[in-house]
Design a protein around this motif. Structure first.
Motif, PDB file in Angstrom:
ATOM      1  N   MET A  93       0.820  -1.200   0.000  1.00  0.00           N
ATOM      2  CA  MET A  93       0.000   0.000   0.000  1.00  0.00           C
ATOM      3  C   MET A  93       0.860   1.259   0.000  1.00  0.00           C
ATOM      4  SD  MET A  93      -3.294  -0.680  -0.117  1.00  0.00           S
ATOM      5  CE  MET A  93      -2.729  -1.780  -1.420  1.00  0.00           C
TER       6      MET A  93
ATOM      7  N   GLY B 196       2.195   2.234  -3.357  1.00  0.00           N
ATOM      8  CA  GLY B 196       1.224   2.652  -4.349  1.00  0.00           C
ATOM      9  C   GLY B 196       1.037   1.590  -5.415  1.00  0.00           C
TER      10      GLY B 196
ATOM     11  N   GLU C 142     -11.814   5.817  -0.814  1.00  0.00           N
ATOM     12  CA  GLU C 142     -10.453   5.605  -0.331  1.00  0.00           C
ATOM     13  C   GLU C 142      -9.584   4.948  -1.402  1.00  0.00           C
ATOM     14  OE1 GLU C 142      -7.154   5.654   2.224  1.00  0.00           O
ATOM     15  OE2 GLU C 142      -9.061   6.764   2.292  1.00  0.00           O
TER      16      GLU C 142
ATOM     17  N   LYS D 100      -8.697   7.486  -4.055  1.00  0.00           N
ATOM     18  CA  LYS D 100      -7.681   8.390  -3.495  1.00  0.00           C
ATOM     19  C   LYS D 100      -6.293   7.756  -3.589  1.00  0.00           C
ATOM     20  CE  LYS D 100      -6.423  10.525   0.945  1.00  0.00           C
ATOM     21  NZ  LYS D 100      -6.839  10.653   2.367  1.00  0.00           N
ATOM     22  N   ARG D 101      -6.192   6.481  -3.232  1.00  0.00           N
ATOM     23  CA  ARG D 101      -4.897   5.809  -3.257  1.00  0.00           C
ATOM     24  C   ARG D 101      -4.398   5.572  -4.682  1.00  0.00           C
ATOM     25  NH1 ARG D 101      -4.132   1.802   1.864  1.00  0.00           N
ATOM     26  NH2 ARG D 101      -5.175   3.105   3.419  1.00  0.00           N
TER      27      ARG D 101
ATOM     28  N   TYR E 257      -3.606  -5.968  -6.093  1.00  0.00           N
ATOM     29  CA  TYR E 257      -3.615  -4.704  -5.364  1.00  0.00           C
ATOM     30  C   TYR E 257      -4.874  -4.598  -4.494  1.00  0.00           C
ATOM     31  CZ  TYR E 257      -3.304   0.245  -4.274  1.00  0.00           C
ATOM     32  OH  TYR E 257      -3.231   1.448  -3.605  1.00  0.00           O
TER      33      TYR E 257
ATOM     34  N   PHE F 279      -5.267  -4.056  -0.494  1.00  0.00           N
ATOM     35  CA  PHE F 279      -6.068  -2.917  -0.036  1.00  0.00           C
ATOM     36  C   PHE F 279      -7.087  -3.355   1.011  1.00  0.00           C
ATOM     37  CE2 PHE F 279     -10.044  -0.454  -0.638  1.00  0.00           C
ATOM     38  CZ  PHE F 279      -9.603   0.804  -0.255  1.00  0.00           C
TER      39      PHE F 279
ATOM     40  N   ASP G 106      -5.487  -4.170   4.311  1.00  0.00           N
ATOM     41  CA  ASP G 106      -5.087  -2.937   4.991  1.00  0.00           C
ATOM     42  C   ASP G 106      -6.295  -2.247   5.616  1.00  0.00           C
ATOM     43  OD1 ASP G 106      -3.142  -0.944   5.713  1.00  0.00           O
ATOM     44  OD2 ASP G 106      -3.934   0.330   4.116  1.00  0.00           O
TER      45      ASP G 106
END
Length: 264
Positions: A18, A21, A67, A70-71, A232, A236, A239
């Protein structure tokens, strides 16, 4: 002790992923048009609600979508549906890049799933004077059960019922199947427990059964073949669970569900 070490190592790995990116391949998988198109299902009130002031989606699914966008560093487009069945249909027409949908074998042929982020009980609602008292009583000849077409519980019951008959409501999630249950005077309605309990609070002529006939393992997913994006997404979700984001999002939306444990 060894299991604890493995869990700690896994969480450290996902946290590192995370922090770094998304890779170019993950970004291409999750936002191929330059924006994140997130499927939002109003049919499950635990996950999505309509803001009374703005009519905009709110709840845990929209919070996660914001969220994630945003990431990824991309704009968010919420693609709205009124049932999980229609969300699943949307994968075939390339209507979305990320969805919030229950894990199901039928869907896994078309969707790359993460581990679940919440677990929701699914049960039956029956008339208050019904002879059906327990979950085990429902699978009988002559019993008609209202379900939402294409929902996870429709797919599950289609596989497992031996005697009862399913009556499928077309779209609209919990509200549509409850309407069918009432209009057609059916023997039972199958849905997320919280949706049924909310209806039963103001309708004393029905009751919600104790227990459950299945657990809805709510996950995130992306169309099959987008492996970098799926990897990914999986990091995510882990997390979001470990950081307390999932629990906080449920609390903010006044919803109750079980936060899923870390993926093995």
């Amino acid at each position: 002790m060894r299991l604890f070490s493995i869990v700690v190592a896994f969480l450290a790995f996902t946290g590192s992923a995370m922090a770094q990116g998304p890779s170019p391949d993950a970004l291409k998988d999750l936002a191929p048009t330059g924006k994140l198109r997130a499927a939002i299902n109003f049919g499950n009130g635990v996950l999505v609600q309509k803001d009374p002031a703005t009519a905009e989606p709110k709840g845990i699914s929209p919070d996660l979508a914001r969220e994630l966008a945003k990431r990824l560093g991309v704009p968010l487009e919420m693609v709205v549906f009124d049932s999980a069945g229609k969300v699943f249909d949307g994968v075939k027409s390339n209507a979305w890049d990320v969805a919030f949908i229950g894990i199901e074998p039928v869907r896994a042929a078309e969707i790359e799933f993460t581990a679940p982020y919440v677990i929701i009980e699914v049960t039956y609602m029956v008339p208050v004077n019904s002879p059906l008292k327990t979950v085990a009583d429902v699978d009988r000849p002559g019993v008609r059960i209202a379900v939402g077409r294409g929902s996870a519980y429709d797919l599950y019951l289609t596989r497992t019922l031996k005697n009862a008959t399913l009556v499928r409501a077309e779209g609209g999630g919990g509200s549509a199947l409850i309407a069918a249950f009432v209009k057609e005077k059916l023997e039972a309605a199958a849905a997320v427990k919280q949706v049924l309990e909310a209806y039963a609070k103001t309708h004393p002529e029905v009751t919600v059964m104790e227990g459950k006939f299945m657990e809805l393992r709510q996950a995130m997913g992306t169309p099959k073949g987008r492996t970098a994006g799926a990897k990914y997404l999986s990091a995510f979700v882990e997390d979001m669970k470990a950081s307390g984001f999932i629990a906080d999002a449920l609390k903010r939306s006044n919803q109750s569900a079980t936060v899923a444990p870390p993926a093995k």
